[in-house]
Design an enzyme around this catalytic site. Structure first.
Site, mmCIF file in Angstrom:
data_model
loop_
_atom_site.group_PDB
_atom_site.id
_atom_site.type_symbol
_atom_site.label_atom_id
_atom_site.label_comp_id
_atom_site.label_asym_id
_atom_site.label_seq_id
_atom_site.Cartn_x
_atom_site.Cartn_y
_atom_site.Cartn_z
ATOM 1 N N ASP A 1 -5.421 -3.236 3.191
ATOM 2 C CA ASP A 1 -4.747 -4.153 4.112
ATOM 3 C C ASP A 1 -5.714 -4.509 5.230
ATOM 4 O O ASP A 1 -6.299 -3.618 5.868
ATOM 5 C CB ASP A 1 -3.487 -3.515 4.696
ATOM 6 C CG ASP A 1 -2.328 -3.524 3.711
ATOM 7 O OD1 ASP A 1 -2.525 -3.972 2.560
ATOM 8 O OD2 ASP A 1 -1.230 -3.077 4.088
ATOM 9 N N HIS B 1 -6.762 1.075 4.754
ATOM 10 C CA HIS B 1 -6.950 0.020 5.751
ATOM 11 C C HIS B 1 -8.438 -0.227 5.991
ATOM 12 O O HIS B 1 -9.217 0.719 6.133
ATOM 13 C CB HIS B 1 -6.258 0.384 7.069
ATOM 14 C CG HIS B 1 -4.771 0.257 7.017
ATOM 15 N ND1 HIS B 1 -3.957 1.254 6.521
ATOM 16 C CD2 HIS B 1 -3.951 -0.762 7.369
ATOM 17 C CE1 HIS B 1 -2.699 0.856 6.579
ATOM 18 N NE2 HIS B 1 -2.659 -0.354 7.087
#
Length: 276
Positions: free
Chosen positions: A95, A245
């Site tokens: 992400d 992430h």
């Protein structure tokens, strides 16, 4: 908008602390009751749900977690959180809320191991980092839709607003790369509703949650290598969709070694488009 996304991570941390306190109270009450009755119970599965925040319960090392929606429930909306398989295959995803210097190291490690990944991007990431987005495509990765502003999409109930959050990223991506964006959607914060899943499906999207993640998103409170490996190595499982992430300095530092360790465990890496 970057500051808003950073604020989300901080708010999420406070939410996790509150949730952890509630869990501790529940566990204490549970064991007190079990002791008084002279019985023990097996861990219970997380109840299924058609909306809320995505959640997982890991009950056995090396095995898929129990999620708050089943594969069958999600399949109705062309949505996934893992693959039902005994094959040692991993679907690696990132992400991308903003760029703080760690994405190049992540891309370098993926290229070294020839591992495909999917990067779910928000609007400001595409606008501020066109060269990185193009490199993702040039390296053979997939770029998916994480919405333009990273809002709580479960609070959006009308198609026009939902489509704008999705569509604005599509337009920017096309202007930046000259290519159409892949129809892969990940709800920001893992917050979703049944109507969201239906709307994404009507727009031609597959929705992808995850079956393995760890707390890697606090820029100034990064986990150690040992803390990361304690989660990512013991909880990996066949058919896992892994969420990491790109903002994590730990991920940038350990990814090469992490991929090596997963490979040594017998895992290979697939593409989300191969899920069936």
């Amino acid at each position: 908008m970057i500051q808003k996304i950073k604020n989300f991570y901080q708010n999420e941390r406070r939410g996790i602390v509150r949730s952890f306190a509630v869990i501790l109270l529940f566990i204490a009450a549970f064991f007190a009751g079990s002791f008084a009755a002279g019985v023990t119970k097996e861990p219970e599965a997380v109840p299924t749900a058609s909306e809320g925040s995505w959640g997982l319960s890991f009950q056995q090392e090396g095995q898929p977690p129990v999620a708050n929606a089943t594969r069958e429930e999600l399949a109705k909306y062309n949505a996934w959180y893992s693959q039902d398989t005994q094959e040692k295959i991993i679907y690696l995803t990132f992400d991308c809320g903003y760029e703080n210097g760690n994405t190049p190291a992540i891309l370098a490690a993926l290229k070294k191991h020839q591992v495909p990944a999917t990067f779910f991007v928000v609007g400001n990431f595409v606008a501020d980092n066109p060269d990185l987005v193009k490199q993702m495509l040039d390296d053979g990765h997939t770029v998916g839709n994480h919405t333009y502003h990273h809002p709580d999409m479960s609070k959006i109930s009308d198609m026009a607003s939902f489509q704008k959050e999705i569509g604005d990223v599509e337009v920017l991506f096309k202007e930046t790369t000259g290519q159409e964006m892949s129809k892969y959607y990940r709800p920001p914060q893992g917050k979703y509703s049944e109507s969201n899943l239906k709307m994404a499906q009507e727009l031609g999207y597959q929705t992808f949650f995850w079956s393995l993640a760890y707390v890697d998103w606090y820029e100034n409170q990064q986990p150690t290598k040992e803390e990361a490996f304690s989660k990512l190595l013991t909880r990996i499982h066949p058919g896992a969709i892994v969420l990491l992430h790109n903002t994590s300095a730990t991920n940038g530092a350990i990814l090469d070694e992490l991929l090596t360790k997963w490979e040594e465990m017998g895992y290979r890496f697939g593409r989300l488009g191969d899920l069936k």
